[in-house]
Design a protein around this motif. Structure first.
Motif, PDB file in Angstrom:
ATOM      1  N   GLY A   1     -27.930 -22.009 -29.923  1.00 33.78           N
ATOM      2  CA  GLY A   1     -26.485 -21.121 -30.009  1.00 33.78           C
ATOM      3  C   GLY A   1     -25.741 -21.241 -31.101  1.00 33.78           C
ATOM      4  O   GLY A   1     -25.704 -22.146 -31.937  1.00 33.78           O
ATOM      5  N   PRO A   2     -24.775 -20.416 -31.097  1.00 36.02           N
ATOM      6  CA  PRO A   2     -23.876 -20.249 -32.577  1.00 36.02           C
ATOM      7  C   PRO A   2     -22.720 -21.537 -32.465  1.00 36.02           C
ATOM      8  O   PRO A   2     -22.294 -21.688 -31.558  1.00 36.02           O
ATOM      9  N   ASP A   3     -22.319 -21.869 -33.605  1.00 33.05           N
ATOM     10  CA  ASP A   3     -21.377 -22.945 -33.818  1.00 33.05           C
ATOM     11  C   ASP A   3     -20.167 -22.043 -33.823  1.00 33.05           C
ATOM     12  O   ASP A   3     -20.262 -21.055 -34.539  1.00 33.05           O
ATOM     13  N   TYR A   4     -18.939 -22.224 -33.013  1.00 34.08           N
ATOM     14  CA  TYR A   4     -17.884 -21.431 -33.068  1.00 34.08           C
ATOM     15  C   TYR A   4     -16.881 -21.486 -34.225  1.00 34.08           C
ATOM     16  O   TYR A   4     -16.785 -22.682 -34.741  1.00 34.08           O
ATOM     17  N   HIS A   5     -16.487 -20.605 -34.633  1.00 36.10           N
ATOM     18  CA  HIS A   5     -15.422 -20.307 -35.318  1.00 36.10           C
ATOM     19  C   HIS A   5     -14.560 -18.985 -35.179  1.00 36.10           C
ATOM     20  O   HIS A   5     -15.150 -18.184 -34.568  1.00 36.10           O
ATOM     21  N   VAL A   6     -13.393 -19.010 -35.528  1.00 31.27           N
ATOM     22  CA  VAL A   6     -12.638 -17.813 -35.219  1.00 31.27           C
ATOM     23  C   VAL A   6     -13.256 -16.639 -36.136  1.00 31.27           C
ATOM     24  O   VAL A   6     -13.215 -16.586 -37.317  1.00 31.27           O
ATOM     25  N   PRO A   7     -13.601 -15.739 -35.424  1.00 32.40           N
ATOM     26  CA  PRO A   7     -14.360 -14.455 -36.329  1.00 32.40           C
ATOM     27  C   PRO A   7     -13.314 -13.879 -37.510  1.00 32.40           C
ATOM     28  O   PRO A   7     -12.167 -13.809 -37.325  1.00 32.40           O
TER      29      PRO A   7
END
Length: 468
Positions: A20-26
């Motif tokens: 899955g994707p690593d989170y960051h504020v888009p």
């Protein structure tokens, strides 16, 4: 053997990976827009100061009694107690999920009697009993990172719950200040109404004497009495509003309504700011407001949820072992009763890939919805703040104009009464200017109450007061 080798090779390839994707504020999120991070449009008025909002904003009023009420409410408010309990529960959920990647153990044991080859029946005591005792140990390798993503999601959810608790603190602090001010402004309104009533009663007394002396009419007396009765009729409603604010304050402080703070009944003036309100800028607002933080954490949890679903595409490997005894009670401790197992356990939902891909897509849709909600929360926070700032600044202008109108009406009333005493004007003129004074006093008192109320709306919109 070929299948096992393939699965083992896939497991080795997954080692060290996280699905899955690593989170960051888009980058496209509203919270990063330059217009959202700059100075407030309505914050340029002289009523505001661009310096940062202090953590405990109600202390700007320099009112020790208000400060004590807020502190009591933050310690005893029932909604806050429930929010604190929800936060503790969320923390325990994190611990439960974190336990999923630790060594798991289990011990089983039992004793029974059975008749082989037939139904299980109540067995006579002379038949041999069978007993078993075993222990199992397992450790998930989490090669695809599904457990790791689950822990991330649980932690993000817990942080969202914490932000929601902070929002309750903001609301309680503002509600206490509003109720406190409501009691005081009700007393101001009551005093203003009483002043007008006193003037009208003096006029009524004068009209009555003139009528008895043959210089007035019963119509003049009736009109004067009607004006006084109208002002007197407003007093019970003001008292009811004051009592409602006292009861609300007691509830906010975790008290029974009968235990409301009676020392506040005599409050003569609402809390007053001696300085422009420090409001900071949009960037500080977006960092401070708990509802924005909660929405951002829910977006992070939704992003981690994509990884949880993606990890199901890959083999799940668990190192497992078990050992124990199983035999009749008479032979339970012999070497023939002992057995053991150790090795990797591999499970793979390979045939259900269509289902898994649908679940991954659904998790992505949840993340998209969370981003939209995050953007909406940011936009609404900015709208609320700009609206509150503008309304407060304009209420100051209105209050200044109403104060001048009240002073003019009071001067006109004084002049009309002097002229009437010297017979240079009629009773209608006196009653007219007194009615204008009554309306001006009532409108000004209402504006003073609205002014404090709009101040609190500003503080509430700025999202301060949750800090401990």
């Amino acid at each position: 053997m070929r299948i096992a080798s393939t699965v083992g090779l896939a497991a080795l390839m997954l080692a060290g990976c996280t699905a899955g994707p690593d989170y960051h504020v888009p980058e496209k999120a509203m919270v990063k827009a330059p217009a959202a991070n700059g100075a407030f449009v309505a914050g340029q008025d002289k009523a505001f100061d661009p310096s940062p909002l202090p953590d405990h904003w109600w202390r700007l009023y320099a009112d020790p009694r208000l400060d004590a009420y807020v502190q009591e409410a933050l310690a005893a408010n029932t909604n806050l107690r429930a929010a604190d309990a929800n936060l503790r529960r969320a923390s325990e959920v994190v611990r439960q999920v974190e336990a999923g990647r630790t060594v798991q153990t289990r011990i089983d044991g039992g004793a029974f009697a059975a008749r082989v080859g037939g139904y299980t029946l109540t067995v006579p005591l002379d038949l041999p009993y069978t007993a078993e005792l075993g222990a199992e140990i397992s450790y998930p390798l989490d090669l695809a990172g599904g457990i790791k993503r689950g822990i991330e999601a649980a932690r993000d959810d817990a942080e969202a719950v914490q932000a929601a608790r902070d929002q309750v603190r903001v609301t309680v602090a503002a509600a206490v200040t509003r109720s406190y001010a409501g009691v005081c402004t009700a007393n101001v309104t009551l005093a203003a109404t009483q002043r007008v009533l006193d003037i009208q009663n003096r006029t009524l007394s004068s009209m009555t004497r003139l009528f008895k002396g043959g210089r007035g009419t019963s119509f003049d007396v009736t009109r004067a009495r009607a004006a006084a009765d109208k002002s007197a009729a407003a007093i019970p409603e003001i008292l009811a509003q004051r009592q409602a604010s006292l009861f609300e304050l007691a509830a906010l402080m975790g008290r029974a309504p009968a235990d409301y703070p009676r020392e506040l009944e005599s409050c003569a003036a609402p809390p007053t700011l001696r300085q422009p309100i420090p409001v900071g800028d949009g960037a500080a607002l977006l960092r401070r407001r708990p509802d924005i933080r909660a929405s951002e954490r829910r977006l992070a949890a939704a992003t981690a949820g994509i990884g949880v679903e993606t990890a199901k595409l890959y083999p799940q490997v668990t190192l497992s072992g078990s050992a124990g005894f199983a035999n009749s009670i008479a032979n339970f401790a012999t070497g023939a009763s002992f057995g053991a197992f150790a090795g990797p356990l591999i499970s793979w939902a390979f045939p259900n890939r269509k289902l898994l891909h649908a679940q991954i897509a659904a998790a992505g849709d949840v993340a998209d919805a969370s981003l939209a909600q995050f953007d909406g929360t940011v936009i609404e926070a900015l709208r609320q703040t700009e609206t509150a700032l503008s309304a407060y600044a304009r209420e100051i202008d209105r209050d200044e104009a109403l104060e001048k109108a009240r002073d003019d009406a009071a001067h006109s009333t004084d002049q009309a009464n002097r002229l009437f005493r010297y017979g240079r004007t009629d009773v209608l003129s006196v009653l007219t200017v007194e009615a204008q004074l009554a309306e001006a006093e009532a409108t000004l008192a209402s504006s003073r109450a609205a002014l404090v109320d709009r101040q609190i709306n500003v503080f509430l919109a700025l999202g301060g007061g949750w800090e401990k």
